[in-house]
Design a protein around this motif. Structure first.
Motif, short mmCIF file in Angstrom:
data_model
loop_
_atom_site.label_atom_id
_atom_site.label_comp_id
_atom_site.label_asym_id
_atom_site.label_seq_id
_atom_site.Cartn_x
_atom_site.Cartn_y
_atom_site.Cartn_z
N HIS A 119 50.80 21.43 71.67
CA HIS A 119 52.00 22.14 72.12
C HIS A 119 53.20 21.75 71.26
O HIS A 119 53.98 22.61 70.83
CB HIS A 119 52.27 21.82 73.59
CG HIS A 119 53.47 22.50 74.15
ND1 HIS A 119 53.49 23.85 74.44
CD2 HIS A 119 54.71 22.03 74.45
CE1 HIS A 119 54.68 24.18 74.92
NE2 HIS A 119 55.43 23.10 74.93
N GLU A 122 52.96 23.33 67.77
CA GLU A 122 53.32 24.75 67.77
C GLU A 122 54.82 24.93 67.59
O GLU A 122 55.27 25.78 66.82
CB GLU A 122 52.89 25.41 69.09
CG GLU A 122 51.41 25.67 69.22
CD GLU A 122 51.11 26.40 70.52
OE1 GLU A 122 51.69 27.49 70.74
OE2 GLU A 122 50.31 25.86 71.32
N HIS A 123 55.60 24.11 68.31
CA HIS A 123 57.05 24.26 68.28
C HIS A 123 57.67 23.64 67.04
O HIS A 123 58.61 24.21 66.46
CB HIS A 123 57.66 23.63 69.55
CG HIS A 123 57.38 24.43 70.78
ND1 HIS A 123 58.16 25.50 71.17
CD2 HIS A 123 56.39 24.34 71.70
CE1 HIS A 123 57.67 26.04 72.28
NE2 HIS A 123 56.59 25.35 72.62
N TYR A 127 52.84 26.33 64.08
CA TYR A 127 51.40 26.58 64.08
C TYR A 127 51.03 27.60 65.15
O TYR A 127 51.69 27.71 66.18
CB TYR A 127 50.64 25.28 64.40
CG TYR A 127 50.69 24.20 63.35
CD1 TYR A 127 49.73 24.13 62.34
CD2 TYR A 127 51.68 23.22 63.37
CE1 TYR A 127 49.75 23.11 61.40
CE2 TYR A 127 51.70 22.20 62.43
CZ TYR A 127 50.73 22.16 61.45
OH TYR A 127 50.75 21.14 60.52
N THR A 128 49.97 28.35 64.92
CA THR A 128 49.40 29.15 65.99
C THR A 128 48.71 28.21 66.97
O THR A 128 48.41 27.05 66.62
CB THR A 128 48.36 30.14 65.45
OG1 THR A 128 47.22 29.42 64.97
CG2 THR A 128 48.94 31.01 64.35
N PRO A 129 48.45 28.64 68.21
CA PRO A 129 47.78 27.76 69.17
C PRO A 129 46.46 27.19 68.65
O PRO A 129 46.18 26.00 68.83
CB PRO A 129 47.58 28.66 70.38
CG PRO A 129 48.71 29.63 70.32
CD PRO A 129 48.90 29.90 68.85
N GLN A 131 45.51 26.82 65.46
CA GLN A 131 45.80 25.88 64.37
C GLN A 131 46.30 24.55 64.93
O GLN A 131 45.88 23.47 64.50
CB GLN A 131 46.86 26.46 63.44
CG GLN A 131 46.41 27.62 62.58
CD GLN A 131 47.58 28.23 61.82
OE1 GLN A 131 48.73 28.17 62.27
NE2 GLN A 131 47.27 28.82 60.67
N ALA A 132 47.21 24.62 65.89
CA ALA A 132 47.80 23.41 66.47
C ALA A 132 46.73 22.54 67.12
O ALA A 132 46.75 21.32 66.99
CB ALA A 132 48.87 23.79 67.49
N LYS A 133 45.79 23.17 67.80
CA LYS A 133 44.72 22.40 68.44
C LYS A 133 43.85 21.70 67.39
O LYS A 133 43.49 20.52 67.55
CB LYS A 133 43.87 23.30 69.32
CG LYS A 133 42.78 22.57 70.10
CD LYS A 133 42.06 23.52 71.05
CE LYS A 133 41.02 22.79 71.88
NZ LYS A 133 39.90 22.29 71.07
N ASN A 175 54.09 21.64 59.25
CA ASN A 175 53.14 22.61 58.70
C ASN A 175 53.43 22.90 57.23
O ASN A 175 53.38 24.03 56.76
CB ASN A 175 53.19 23.92 59.51
CG ASN A 175 51.97 24.79 59.29
OD1 ASN A 175 51.03 24.39 58.61
ND2 ASN A 175 51.98 25.98 59.85
#
Length: 202
Positions: A119, A122-123, A127-129, A131-133, A175
C-alpha cells in the motif's frame, strides 16, 4: 569517549563496543524536503555507540544465511524487543500500531506486513497494486542474505560499510524516479577492525 578502540579478541573472533564515527551516510534534510537532495550528509560528523563483532565465515555454516538484529529494552525489568531490522529504512512503510507490531515481531512473521508495504509503495512510487505487491515481497522477510562462498554485494549478498544502501532504497521507494541522494561513503573508515573511524567528540 577515547579515540583508540579497545578490542577484545578470542581466536579468530573480535569484539568492540563503544563510541565511533557513524559510518551511515544520507541527506536526511533532503528526504524531509520532498526528496529534494543537495548532498548534505547529516551523519558526516555524528558519532554512534557501536557494537562490532567479527567472526569467521566458517562459524556461519556451509549454507547461505539470513541475518537480522534486534534491540532489547530492559528498563521495565523484563527484556522487551523495541526495534529490529536488517535492510535499511524498512519501517518507513509503517505507521502507528503497525510500526510497533513490526518492531516487536520477527522476520519469520513478516508475510503479514506485505499488504501494508505494498500500500505504501503504491502511494510513494506510483506502483500498480500488482507491482507493489511483488516489490513488497522482495523486501520481506526483513533479512540480509549472506552466502559466505560468494563476494559481498548489496543488496543480494551482505553489505559493506561503503555500499550505498540509501540509494538502493530510494530507487525502490520511488519506482526509479529518484535514484540517489548525492552523498557518498565517509572517508574516515579504517582498513582494520573495528573499521569505524574514531569518534569526532572524544
Amino acid at each position: 569517549m577515547g579515540r583508540d578502540a579497545r578490542v577484545t579478541e578470542a581466536g579468530s573472533y573480535r569484539f568492540f563496543a563503544g563510541w565511533r564515527s557513524d559510518p551511515f551516510f544520507f541527506d536526511t534534510l533532503g528526504a524531509l524536503n520532498d526528496l529534494q537532495f543537495t548532498g548534505d550528509d547529516f551523519f558526516i560528523e555524528k558519532d554512534v555507540c557501536s557494537i562490532v563483532l567479527e567472526i569467521p565465515n566458517s562459524a556461519l555454516g556451509p549454507k547461505p544465511v539470513g541475518l537480522w538484529a534486534r534491540t532489547l529494552d530492559g528498563a521495565s525489568g523484563v527484556w522487551v524487543q523495541a526495534d529490529r531490522g536488517a535492510l535499511p529504512a524498512q519501517a518507513v512503510f509503517l505507521v502507528g500500531s503497525e510500526r510497533d507490531g513490526y518492531h516487536a515481531s520477527e522476520p519469520a512473521n513478516d508475510a503479514c506486513f506485505i499488504a501494508v508495504f505494498a500500500h505504501s509503495l503504491e502511494h510513494a512510487g506510483g506502483y500498480t497494486p500488482d507491482q507493489a505487491k511483488r516489490v513488497a515481497e522482495t523486501l520481506l522477510p526483513d533479512i540480509l542474505p549472506y552466502d559466505p562462498t560468494r563476494p559481498v554485494s548489496f543488496p543480494g549478498n551482505g553489505r559493506t560499510l561503503t555500499d550505498d544502501a540509501a540509494d538502493s532504497f530510494l530507487a525502490i521507494l520511488t519506482n526509479g524516479k529518484v535514484t540517489g541522494d548525492k552523498v557518498g561513503p565517509h572517508i574516515d573508515l579504517l582498513a582494520e577492525f573495528p573499521y569505524l573511524g574514531p569518534p569526532h567528540n572524544s
